[in-house]
Design a protein around this motif. Structure first.
Motif, PDB file in Angstrom:
ATOM      1  N   LYS A 101       0.847  -1.210   0.000  1.00 24.66           N
ATOM      2  CA  LYS A 101       0.000   0.000   0.000  1.00 24.66           C
ATOM      3  C   LYS A 101       0.881   1.258   0.000  1.00 24.66           C
ATOM      4  O   LYS A 101       0.605   2.225  -0.710  1.00 24.66           O
ATOM      5  N   ARG A 102       1.967   1.217   0.751  1.00 21.83           N
ATOM      6  CA  ARG A 102       2.879   2.377   0.754  1.00 21.83           C
ATOM      7  C   ARG A 102       3.519   2.569  -0.619  1.00 21.83           C
ATOM      8  O   ARG A 102       3.681   3.690  -1.098  1.00 21.83           O
ATOM      9  N   ASP A 162       1.037   4.003  -2.896  1.00 21.47           N
ATOM     10  CA  ASP A 162       0.826   5.431  -2.601  1.00 21.47           C
ATOM     11  C   ASP A 162       1.952   6.289  -3.195  1.00 21.47           C
ATOM     12  O   ASP A 162       1.703   7.362  -3.741  1.00 21.47           O
ATOM     13  N   HIS A 197       1.455   6.392  -6.869  1.00 23.04           N
ATOM     14  CA  HIS A 197       0.346   7.300  -7.178  1.00 23.04           C
ATOM     15  C   HIS A 197       0.822   8.757  -7.148  1.00 23.04           C
ATOM     16  O   HIS A 197       0.489   9.557  -8.026  1.00 23.04           O
ATOM     17  N   LEU A 242      -7.007   0.855  -4.423  1.00 24.53           N
ATOM     18  CA  LEU A 242      -6.098   1.725  -5.174  1.00 24.53           C
ATOM     19  C   LEU A 242      -6.862   2.596  -6.162  1.00 24.53           C
ATOM     20  O   LEU A 242      -7.780   2.113  -6.824  1.00 24.53           O
TER      21      LEU A 242
END
Ligand code: CA
Length: 345
Positions: free
Chosen positions: A255-256, A259, A262, A289
């Motif tokens: 997830k990091r 991110d 992104h 996401l």
């Protein structure tokens, strides 16, 4: 991972059982006994610190990944929420899937190879898949080079027509000039991405290739941790990032990474392999996401996957897979069946 009330969380480590099992049992488990399973971020840091300290540059982050996934599954079950909600909320209820397969067969001629791959592709499309990934670069053990790979890509494009998104995956098989040749040919027939053209440690090679080719370069299954991907992004090595939840550091770290991707406007489309646990964990991350996502759906033979398969993870006729809404990863793991698959040592 089992809570005091008996609630169990499941995770999956990338790679061989050898190593992962002992690291989890002997190094990680003692750190987690009696801990609060809801503290996924703090526990991740504590395990990561211990592994780096204990193993230096050989830290087994696959073990951390599997444990982290199990913690998220447990946390979701204890809180009664799917992991996607805990990651900030689901952007979507279904994720479009693409079929991974099309491996090289041990056949005598390239014609036989092509015909086997085309037949397999027809099967995936008939099963509902709307996008396909072709393996290339593996034929050199059979005496075939890049020309054979290019012939295979062209034949598949001709077979499925221009409406089916195609990806190609070389599993790090090429040197830079071979990758350039194949990448240019792939660009001519329209390929969504060219995956792992080069060995993962050749980041400069990735950056040079990315700047020379129109077709997007994708990679990530061979890299781990946010710091690793930061370096990949800093060098402009890839246009699409593919961290794997079972090896890059678990749900917490992927997830990091997503991110960061992104923030840098780099699509993050995680690599997925292994059992339904990896599939369900990846689905939960993909649901949370932003932007365009795709679920990698391995179609090669895998007895463990078959044994643990949950029908809710099947590809539907519109080519998507529904994101489970039940707590945790949303996967029912048959514990007896899992035990029956245990390796002996
Ligand atoms: Ca791959």
């Amino acid at each position: 991972m089992v809570a005091e009330d008996g609630t169990a969380g499941y995770g999956e480590c990338w790679g061989p059982i050898a190593g992962n099992d002992r690291v989890v049992e002997e190094v990680i488990a003692p750190l987690l006994v009696g801990e609060n399973a809801l503290a996924t971020g703090r526990l991740w840091e504590s395990v990561h610190f211990k592994l780096r300290w204990a193993y230096h540059s050989f830290a087994p982050y696959s073990a951390l990944s599997g444990v982290d996934i199990a913690l998220w599954d447990l946390k979701g079950k204890l809180l009664g929420l799917p992991v996607s909600e805990l990651l900030g909320g689901a952007f979507r209820e279904t994720v479009p899937a693409y079929a991974t397969g099309h491996y090289f067969r041990k056949v005598e001629t390239l014609e036989e190879q092509i015909s086997a791959v085309l037949e397999e592709a027809r099967g995936h499309l008939a099963s509902g898949f709307k996008a396909l990934k072709l393996k290339i670069g593996l034929g050199r053990t059979l005496g075939w080079g890049t020309e054979a790979d290019i012939a295979l890509v062209r034949a598949l494009r001709e077979e499925v027509g221009s409406g089916v998104p195609l990806m190609i995956d070389a599993n790090c098989a090429y040197d830079p000039s071979e990758a350039l040749r194949v990448g240019r040919a792939a660009g001519e027939v329209g390929v969504e991405w060219f995956e792992e053209p080069l060995p993962p440690d050749d980041l400069d090679g990735y950056a040079r290739l990315s700047s020379k080719l129109d077709v997007p370069i994708a990679a990530g299954e061979s890299w781990a941790l946010l710091s690793g991907f930061h370096e990949v992004f800093r060098r402009g090595a890839v246009s699409i990032a593919q961290p794997d939840v079972c090896s890059a550091g678990g749900i917490t770290e992927v997830k990091r990474i997503a991110d960061l991707a992104h923030a840098l406007n780099v699509p993050c489309i995680p690599h997925v392999w292994g059992t339904p646990i990896a599939l369900a964990a990846s689905l939960q991350v993909l649901a949370a996401l932003p932007g365009h996502v795709l679920l990698e759906y391995d179609r090669s033979d895998n007895p463990v996957r078959e044994a643990l398969f949950d029908k809710s993870l099947s590809v539907r006729s519109d080519g998507t897979v529904a994101v489970p809404k039940t707590p945790g990863l949303g996967l029912e793991v048959d514990r007896e069946r899992l035990e029956s698959l245990r390796s002996s040592r």
